[in-house]
Write an enzyme that holds these catalytic residues in place. Structure first.
Site, short mmCIF file in Angstrom:
data_model
loop_
_atom_site.label_atom_id
_atom_site.label_comp_id
_atom_site.label_asym_id
_atom_site.label_seq_id
_atom_site.Cartn_x
_atom_site.Cartn_y
_atom_site.Cartn_z
N CYS A 115 0.55 -1.50 -0.14
CA CYS A 115 0.12 0.08 0.08
C CYS A 115 1.11 1.01 -0.13
CB CYS A 115 -1.04 0.09 0.73
SG CYS A 115 -1.91 1.05 1.34
N GLY A 248 -8.47 -7.90 -8.67
CA GLY A 248 -8.60 -6.36 -7.88
C GLY A 248 -9.98 -5.60 -8.21
N ARG A 249 -9.89 -4.57 -8.58
CA ARG A 249 -11.60 -3.90 -8.82
C ARG A 249 -12.01 -4.62 -10.02
NH1 ARG A 249 -7.99 1.54 -11.13
NH2 ARG A 249 -6.73 -0.59 -11.63
#
Length: 348
Positions: A115, A248-249
């Site tokens: 992150c 992911g998205r």
């Protein structure tokens, strides 16, 4: 379904000690995404795919050491196989939280070394830890000593302008010496200054070949690849080079993508779920959440992309995101939204 008990208390046969006798391989996983992959999204995703690995949002060690543990770690037994992602950089704190992960019945504990947000940097963890592989190795060792769960690491391929393959290779090599056998490679650099977290998911170029090379040079390690993956055909292409793929998205905005995973990657010949059936099967979970004091709006936002590509999808999204309709709504709102899709499809 939604209680303050641990998942281990609710369903010991579904804990990390025995998922139908054996955990499925990490062929396909949904990435941990802050504010998105909460327990309601995960329970919803599990209605679509039985075998896809699910990951929690990142939970910081501070939140577990000083906050409401139950609020952060509670999950429904249907969510297995399930990994808890931790954010932190103090080996002792991470060890304590790894023990909590095992106590609460998770199947894996994952360390966030990817992150790039400034808030995470201020806490001295996330992607900035790639500059300190010895500390990451110490964290992994402490976590492995504290629990029997698999301890995995999710990381970037570089930091700021450091983008040579040798950098990520040296990082993986040192952390592997501490006993980590599974690395989830987000195949972009993390730019710690000047780019937002959103831009960090889009601007740095993808270098999938770095992950492929890691697997080729470390066949004894399990390597998963993450970043920009949108279709199952792309998953096929990556699986020719690595052990698993993390989506992911796309798995959030178009969750029905997961409907093809079980047969294609796990040999499960169970009939693929129909989108309308998914909503109907999800109603008992919604009702249980409401009975515990929750709201429909807590769950509805995670379902908006289910009908993507179908006639009636727009009306479905509108109904389940309308503040007036959501105010005081019960599970019947899902059924009415479902009816709107059926009517639109019949008309078409």
């Amino acid at each position: 379904m939604d209680s303050n008990k641990t998942a281990a208390d609710n369903d010991k046969t579904q804990s990390g000690q025995g998922f139908a006798g054996q955990l499925p391989p990490r062929r396909v996983a949904v990435a941990p995404m802050l504010d998105w992959t909460d327990r309601h999204y995960r329970a919803f995703a599990r209605q679509i795919s039985r075998h896809t690995w699910l990951y929690t949002e990142m939970v910081t060690t501070g939140a577990l050491l000083h906050g409401d543990v139950g609020r952060h770690l509670r999950f429904d037994a249907c969510e297995h196989p399930l990994a808890l992602q931790l954010g932190g950089s103090e080996p002792a704190d991470l060890a304590h939280c790894a023990r909590l992960a095992e106590t609460w019945g998770y199947d894996e504990v994952n360390l966030n070394v990817g992150c790039p947000s400034e808030r995470v940097q201020r806490g001295a963890f996330g992607a900035c830890l790639m500059k300190e592989p010895t500390l990451v190795a110490d964290c992994v060792k402490a976590m492995r000593d504290a629990c029997s769960l698999p301890v995995t690491v999710k990381h970037r391929i570089g930091v700021d302008k450091v983008d040579s393959y040798d950098f990520v290779s040296d990082f993986v090599g040192e952390v592997a010496e501490a006993g980590c056998r599974t690395f989830i490679v987000h195949a972009r650099n993390a730019i710690l200054k000047g780019l937002s977290p959103k831009e960090n998911r889009e601007v740095p170029p993808l270098k999938y070949d770095y992950a492929y090379r890691l697997k080729a040079e470390h066949p004894e390690l399990e390597i998963l690849i993450n970043g920009g993956i949108r279709t199952l055909d792309e998953v096929d292409a990556h699986l020719a080079h690595v052990d698993g793929v993390m989506i992911g998205r796309e798995a959030y905005h178009n969750p029905y993508l997961l409907a093809g995973v079980d047969a294609r990657y796990y040999g499960d010949d169970h009939p693929q779920a129909d989108r309308c059936d998914i909503i109907e099967r999800f109603i008992p979970y919604v009702d249980a959440h409401l009975a515990s004091g929750g709201r429909v709006r807590d769950i509805a936002r995670h379902t908006l992309g289910l009908m993507t590509g179908l006639t009636g999808a727009r009306r479905f999204r509108q109904m389940l995101s309308d503040a007036t309709l959501l105010n005081g709504a019960d599970s019947g709102l899902f059924l009415r939204a479902l009816d709107s899709v059926r009517h639109a499809r019949a008309g078409a």
